[in-house]
Design an enzyme around this catalytic site. Sequence first.
Site, PDB file in Angstrom:
ATOM      1  N   LYS A 199     -52.609 100.783  30.795  1.00  0.00           N
ATOM      2  CA  LYS A 199     -52.299 101.494  32.048  1.00  0.00           C
ATOM      3  C   LYS A 199     -50.804 101.345  32.369  1.00  0.00           C
ATOM      4  CE  LYS A 199     -54.727 103.394  34.527  1.00  0.00           C
ATOM      5  NZ  LYS A 199     -55.220 104.798  34.563  1.00  0.00           N
ATOM      6  N   THR A 205     -53.488 101.438  38.445  1.00  0.00           N
ATOM      7  CA  THR A 205     -54.184 100.249  38.945  1.00  0.00           C
ATOM      8  C   THR A 205     -53.206  99.147  39.341  1.00  0.00           C
ATOM      9  OG1 THR A 205     -55.643  98.464  38.223  1.00  0.00           O
ATOM     10  CG2 THR A 205     -54.390  99.541  36.502  1.00  0.00           C
ATOM     11  N   ASP A 206     -53.657  98.265  40.219  1.00  0.00           N
ATOM     12  CA  ASP A 206     -52.819  97.106  40.579  1.00  0.00           C
ATOM     13  C   ASP A 206     -52.737  96.097  39.434  1.00  0.00           C
ATOM     14  OD1 ASP A 206     -55.421  96.096  40.713  1.00  0.00           O
ATOM     15  OD2 ASP A 206     -55.228  95.292  42.745  1.00  0.00           O
ATOM     16  N   GLU A 207     -53.624  96.235  38.428  1.00  0.00           N
ATOM     17  CA  GLU A 207     -53.648  95.247  37.342  1.00  0.00           C
ATOM     18  C   GLU A 207     -52.369  95.257  36.511  1.00  0.00           C
ATOM     19  OE1 GLU A 207     -57.197  94.728  35.116  1.00  0.00           O
ATOM     20  OE2 GLU A 207     -58.477  95.070  36.843  1.00  0.00           O
ATOM     21  N   LEU A 256     -68.373  94.382  38.486  1.00  0.00           N
ATOM     22  CA  LEU A 256     -69.028  93.294  39.210  1.00  0.00           C
ATOM     23  C   LEU A 256     -70.076  93.759  40.233  1.00  0.00           C
ATOM     24  CD1 LEU A 256     -69.010  90.150  39.800  1.00  0.00           C
ATOM     25  CD2 LEU A 256     -67.526  90.706  41.703  1.00  0.00           C
ATOM     26  N   TYR A 265     -56.473  96.459  28.705  1.00  0.00           N
ATOM     27  CA  TYR A 265     -56.635  97.550  29.679  1.00  0.00           C
ATOM     28  C   TYR A 265     -55.368  97.704  30.522  1.00  0.00           C
ATOM     29  CZ  TYR A 265     -57.832  99.697  34.174  1.00  0.00           C
ATOM     30  OH  TYR A 265     -57.810 100.479  35.314  1.00  0.00           O
ATOM     31  N   ALA A 267     -58.765 110.297  34.119  1.00  0.00           N
ATOM     32  CA  ALA A 267     -59.515 109.951  32.894  1.00  0.00           C
ATOM     33  C   ALA A 267     -58.926 108.697  32.263  1.00  0.00           C
ATOM     34  CB  ALA A 267     -59.447 111.103  31.894  1.00  0.00           C
TER      35      ALA A 267
HETATM   36  P1  NAD Z   1     -64.653 105.412  35.019  1.00  0.00           P
HETATM   37  O1  NAD Z   1     -64.673 104.612  33.763  1.00  0.00           O
HETATM   38  O2  NAD Z   1     -65.795 105.355  35.948  1.00  0.00           O
HETATM   39  O3  NAD Z   1     -64.424 106.954  34.658  1.00  0.00           O
HETATM   40  C1  NAD Z   1     -63.533 107.379  33.673  1.00  0.00           C
HETATM   41  C2  NAD Z   1     -63.859 108.830  33.335  1.00  0.00           C
HETATM   42  O4  NAD Z   1     -62.915 109.266  32.339  1.00  0.00           O
HETATM   43  C3  NAD Z   1     -65.259 109.015  32.751  1.00  0.00           C
HETATM   44  O5  NAD Z   1     -65.888 110.119  33.365  1.00  0.00           O
HETATM   45  C4  NAD Z   1     -64.995 109.289  31.274  1.00  0.00           C
HETATM   46  O6  NAD Z   1     -65.979 110.136  30.680  1.00  0.00           O
HETATM   47  C5  NAD Z   1     -63.645 109.961  31.320  1.00  0.00           C
HETATM   48  N1  NAD Z   1     -62.901 109.799  30.051  1.00  0.00           N
HETATM   49  C6  NAD Z   1     -62.739 108.642  29.347  1.00  0.00           C
HETATM   50  N2  NAD Z   1     -62.041 108.909  28.212  1.00  0.00           N
HETATM   51  C7  NAD Z   1     -61.741 110.226  28.230  1.00  0.00           C
HETATM   52  C8  NAD Z   1     -61.032 111.076  27.337  1.00  0.00           C
HETATM   53  N3  NAD Z   1     -60.478 110.609  26.211  1.00  0.00           N
HETATM   54  N4  NAD Z   1     -60.904 112.395  27.684  1.00  0.00           N
HETATM   55  C9  NAD Z   1     -61.450 112.870  28.833  1.00  0.00           C
HETATM   56  N5  NAD Z   1     -62.153 112.112  29.684  1.00  0.00           N
HETATM   57  C10 NAD Z   1     -62.296 110.803  29.399  1.00  0.00           C
HETATM   58  O7  NAD Z   1     -63.286 104.992  35.732  1.00  0.00           O
HETATM   59  P2  NAD Z   1     -62.957 104.834  37.290  1.00  0.00           P
HETATM   60  O8  NAD Z   1     -63.301 103.470  37.700  1.00  0.00           O
HETATM   61  O9  NAD Z   1     -63.466 105.999  38.016  1.00  0.00           O
HETATM   62  O10 NAD Z   1     -61.353 104.915  37.218  1.00  0.00           O
HETATM   63  C11 NAD Z   1     -60.694 106.168  37.267  1.00  0.00           C
HETATM   64  C12 NAD Z   1     -59.202 105.931  37.197  1.00  0.00           C
HETATM   65  O11 NAD Z   1     -58.795 105.107  38.283  1.00  0.00           O
HETATM   66  C13 NAD Z   1     -58.758 105.213  35.929  1.00  0.00           C
HETATM   67  O12 NAD Z   1     -57.537 105.756  35.527  1.00  0.00           O
HETATM   68  C14 NAD Z   1     -58.588 103.769  36.362  1.00  0.00           C
HETATM   69  O13 NAD Z   1     -57.620 103.116  35.576  1.00  0.00           O
HETATM   70  C15 NAD Z   1     -58.103 103.957  37.787  1.00  0.00           C
HETATM   71  N6  NAD Z   1     -58.419 102.860  38.725  1.00  0.00           N
HETATM   72  C16 NAD Z   1     -59.700 102.385  38.831  1.00  0.00           C
HETATM   73  C17 NAD Z   1     -59.978 101.397  39.762  1.00  0.00           C
HETATM   74  C18 NAD Z   1     -61.378 100.852  39.947  1.00  0.00           C
HETATM   75  O14 NAD Z   1     -61.556  99.857  40.673  1.00  0.00           O
HETATM   76  N7  NAD Z   1     -62.404 101.442  39.342  1.00  0.00           N
HETATM   77  C19 NAD Z   1     -58.951 100.890  40.572  1.00  0.00           C
HETATM   78  C20 NAD Z   1     -57.658 101.399  40.412  1.00  0.00           C
HETATM   79  C21 NAD Z   1     -57.409 102.393  39.495  1.00  0.00           C
HETATM   80  O1  DAU Z   2     -57.879  96.075  40.281  1.00  0.00           O
HETATM   81  C1  DAU Z   2     -58.246  97.362  39.883  1.00  0.00           C
HETATM   82  C2  DAU Z   2     -59.150  97.275  38.681  1.00  0.00           C
HETATM   83  O2  DAU Z   2     -60.397  96.761  39.150  1.00  0.00           O
HETATM   84  C3  DAU Z   2     -59.364  98.599  37.976  1.00  0.00           C
HETATM   85  O3  DAU Z   2     -58.141  99.035  37.452  1.00  0.00           O
HETATM   86  C4  DAU Z   2     -60.374  98.459  36.845  1.00  0.00           C
HETATM   87  O4  DAU Z   2     -60.640  99.719  36.271  1.00  0.00           O
HETATM   88  C5  DAU Z   2     -61.668  97.903  37.433  1.00  0.00           C
HETATM   89  O5  DAU Z   2     -62.592  97.685  36.393  1.00  0.00           O
HETATM   90  C6  DAU Z   2     -61.403  96.592  38.177  1.00  0.00           C
HETATM   91  O6  DAU Z   2     -61.047  95.522  37.264  1.00  0.00           O
HETATM   92  P1  DAU Z   2     -61.645  94.042  37.427  1.00  0.00           P
HETATM   93  O7  DAU Z   2     -61.561  93.368  36.121  1.00  0.00           O
HETATM   94  O8  DAU Z   2     -61.053  93.353  38.606  1.00  0.00           O
HETATM   95  O9  DAU Z   2     -63.177  94.441  37.818  1.00  0.00           O
HETATM   96  P2  DAU Z   2     -64.575  93.836  37.356  1.00  0.00           P
HETATM   97  O10 DAU Z   2     -65.607  94.457  38.245  1.00  0.00           O
HETATM   98  O11 DAU Z   2     -64.775  93.913  35.884  1.00  0.00           O
HETATM   99  O12 DAU Z   2     -64.453  92.299  37.746  1.00  0.00           O
HETATM  100  C7  DAU Z   2     -64.200  91.886  39.081  1.00  0.00           C
HETATM  101  C8  DAU Z   2     -64.145  90.366  39.097  1.00  0.00           C
HETATM  102  O13 DAU Z   2     -65.458  89.858  38.825  1.00  0.00           O
HETATM  103  C9  DAU Z   2     -63.253  89.778  38.018  1.00  0.00           C
HETATM  104  O14 DAU Z   2     -62.630  88.603  38.515  1.00  0.00           O
HETATM  105  C10 DAU Z   2     -64.215  89.416  36.902  1.00  0.00           C
HETATM  106  C11 DAU Z   2     -65.487  89.045  37.650  1.00  0.00           C
HETATM  107  N1  DAU Z   2     -66.760  89.319  36.942  1.00  0.00           N
HETATM  108  C12 DAU Z   2     -66.967  90.566  36.440  1.00  0.00           C
HETATM  109  C13 DAU Z   2     -68.127  90.879  35.760  1.00  0.00           C
HETATM  110  C14 DAU Z   2     -68.333  92.259  35.180  1.00  0.00           C
HETATM  111  C15 DAU Z   2     -67.732  88.325  36.829  1.00  0.00           C
HETATM  112  O15 DAU Z   2     -67.544  87.192  37.313  1.00  0.00           O
HETATM  113  N2  DAU Z   2     -68.891  88.629  36.144  1.00  0.00           N
HETATM  114  C16 DAU Z   2     -69.122  89.842  35.595  1.00  0.00           C
HETATM  115  O16 DAU Z   2     -70.191  90.040  34.968  1.00  0.00           O
END
Ligand code: NAD
Ligand code: DAU
Length: 347
Positions: free
Chosen positions: A159, A130-132, A195, A155, A82
């Site tokens: 994290k 996350t790698d961020e 994206l 963000y 979450a």
């Molecule tokens: P997401 O935003 O799609 O989902 C997050 C979920 O958490 C949602 O279902 C939301 O309702 C729930 N949530 C938010 N606030 C809450 C709260 N206060 N209590 C209970 N539930 C809550 O996120 P995601 O992309 O699936 O990412 C999941 C995890 O993986 C996160 O911790 C994120 O940092 C990590 N992560 C994501 C990525 C990526 O590329 N998406 C990459 C690496 C790590």
């Molecule tokens: O690296 C892991 C992370 O990847 C996760 O921890 C985050 O939850 C997830 O959101 C993601 O972060 P990014 O910022 O890398 O993802 P995003 O899809 O928002 O953006 C990817 C790249 O694309 C970034 O360089 C920004 C760019 N971008 C994004 C959007 C939404 C655009 O150029 N235009 C856009 O409208």
Amino acid sequence: MNILITGGAGFIGSHVVRRFVTNYPGYYIYNLDALTYAGNLENLRDVEDAPNYTFIKGDIVDANFVNSLFDKHKFEGVIHLAAESHVDRSITDPLAFVRTNIIGTVNLLNAARDLWKDNADSKRFYHISTDEVYGSLGAEGLFTETTSYDPNSPYSASKASSDHFVRAYGETYGLPYVLTNCSNNYGPNHFPEKLIPLFINNIIENKPLPVYGDGKYTRDWLFVEDHALAIDLVFHKGKNHETYNIGGFNEWQNIDLVKLLCDLMDKKLGRDKGTSEKLIIYVKDRPGHDLRYAIDASKINKELGWKPSVTFEQGLELTIDWYLSNEEWLKNVTSGDYQAYYEKMYN
Ligand code: NAD
Ligand code: DAU
């Protein structure tokens, strides 16, 4: 074994919940999710009636509620996903990220520490990160598990803070934990603020594709099912108090990725080659935009035998097919609040 999965109605969480409910009938899975804009029970329709699954709507920021859940269900494992997860939203509302990502995580840590204080054997708190947190790479190099933390967005700062709390609870209270830092995921059920799903949706709707800055930013993309597989392996076989990096060995500059997506979408939609590329527009850059992320995933590969199972081309095609055959899902998540979000962010 009672396992708590937090954020299981979100993008990655729903794939993890499905995997655990389906592959481990001996586990009982509790999915705790607040159902924010990113949480969607439609993601889990196929498992919602499984005998080893319960959904609980609730907020991890509410410490009393979290404690009462741990008291009631005596969880033996926690897989914590979450979070507030979108960088752009963290720039407009950092406190929401402090609340869920930091305070919410500490509430879960406290509850696990208290429940497991007399017997932590075979217990496990798995924090998904996350790698961020490592900040931005230049043209060369990869993030390893020993790269210093250097977060640049609210963000990633939230994290990074949650990661530090997890480690600190391991050191201070002996909490059994594992932690993973993963690169950018893509795949079915991804909310169209990120994206790839945003651009798929805009291509379908013939709307502009807003590329930030010069489009030369680089991300390392991993299919979500491969992340779920890694989470399964680390939960079961990862070493206590260890961190593992997870990545796709798959770096793309945004603009190249967007052009590939445009080509694939033109083919799938039966449009002339070049049609979707004409939708690309360059817009104002994201403040604090990290130039490049790239993961060295050799530790998880060597120690646990994990590697991605699909190529990027396969994963992207699976993803596009999913969006094209789930129009209803897309329509539902892009109505209402989404329109206001889009106006605010892009117009
Ligand atoms: P997401 O935003 O799609 O989902 C997050 C979920 O958490 C949602 O279902 C939301 O309702 C729930 N949530 C938010 N606030 C809450 C709260 N206060 N209590 C209970 N539930 C809550 O996120 P995601 O992309 O699936 O990412 C999941 C995890 O993986 C996160 O911790 C994120 O940092 C990590 N992560 C994501 C990525 C990526 O590329 N998406 C990459 C690496 C790590
Ligand atoms: O690296 C892991 C992370 O990847 C996760 O921890 C985050 O939850 C997830 O959101 C993601 O972060 P990014 O910022 O890398 O993802 P995003 O899809 O928002 O953006 C990817 C790249 O694309 C970034 O360089 C920004 C760019 N971008 C994004 C959007 C939404 C655009 O150029 N235009 C856009 O409208």
